[in-house]
Design an enzyme around this catalytic site. Structure first.
Site: not given
Ligand code: PEP
Length: 251
Positions: A167, A173, A11, A95, A9, A213, A97
């Site tokens: 998630e 992040g 972003k 997601h 992803n 992460s 975000e």
């Molecule tokens: C994500 O954006 O879905 C995500 C898991 O980000 P990150 O791997 O940076 O934590």
């Protein structure tokens, strides 16, 4: 046996030329990998160019968001049909975000899933609890509600085609990954919920991936858990070398 599914992803990162460079490099490095469904989810503006590059490769293309209407006066939105036209196969829906900054709810998640499936695309549906919810021991309650409301009218045949991404919001992040045991506990719960509400066969087939992460150093431990079938990767998907290492370490 469920095939591993690893999606990047991106972003709100990468211009068109940066996206092209990243995908060209990724393509060379993963050309021989057949045991993983590898997907990249660039920004809307780079979708067509990336689609041209991955068309005959083992890399699939996904979008990061979608609107549920097909066409019309919805300034700034993009429909499932348009994403399909641009070469997408997958769409990330719900997601955290988007839930946090753009008002995504379980109800809009459901509308988007239905619209995306009608257009012949596969949804990657994100669920996950905040730190506060985890600390209040509400994780299961939150996930159950996200599943119950977000998948409310989705019938058996349509569920098979969905990828669920667990998630935990506190791990996205932040560099703070859920331990393999913490992640497995929730993945197992999700699979059990699907068994109870759909069928045993569907619960065995559906892929439930982890996001938060994930990097090359923790990928193997996470993905060797029985109910973790892959990863949704943010930061570590933005550099070809990091993403390739992560994919190879997951095998
Ligand atoms: C994500 O954006 O879905 C995500 C898991 O980000 P990150 O791997 O940076 O934590």
């Amino acid at each position: 046996m469920r095939k591993l599914f690893i999606a990047g992803n991106w972003k709100m990162n990468k211009t068109i030329s940066e996206a092209v460079e990243l995908v060209n490099s990724l393509k060379r490095e993963v050309v021989d990998i057949e045991s993983v469904d590898i997907v990249v989810c660039p920004v809307f503006t780079a979708l067509s160019e990336v689609a041209d590059l991955v068309i005959d490769s083992n890399i699939g293309l996904g979008a990061q968001n979608v609107y549920w209407e097909e066409v019309g006066a919805f300034t700034g939105e993009v429909s499932p049909k348009m994403l399909k036209d641009a070469g997408c196969k997958y769409v990330i829906i719900g997601h955290s975000e988007r839930r946090k900054y753009f008002g995504e709810t379980n109800e809009t998640v459901l509308k988007k899933i239905k619209a995306v499936q009608s257009a012949g695309l596969s949804p990657i549906v994100c669920v996950g609890e905040t730190l506060d919810e985890r600390e209040q021991k509400k994780t299961i309650e939150v996930i159950e509600k996200q599943l119950k409301d977000g998948l409310k009218e989705i019938k058996d045949d349509n569920l098979e085609d969905i990828i669920i991404a667990y998630e935990p919001v506190w791990a996205i992040g932040t560099g703070k990954t859920a331990t393999p045991e913490q992640a497995e506990e929730i993945h197992k719960f999700i699979r059990g919920w699907i068994k109870e509400n759909y069928s045993s066969d569907i619960s065995e087939e559906i892929r439930i991936i982890y996001g938060g992460s994930v990097k090359s150093s923790n990928a193997k431990d996470l993905m060797s858990q029985p109910d973790i079938d892959g990863a949704l990767v943010g930061g570590a998907s933005l550099e070809s070398q990091l993403f390739v290492e992560l994919i190879k370490n997951s095998l």
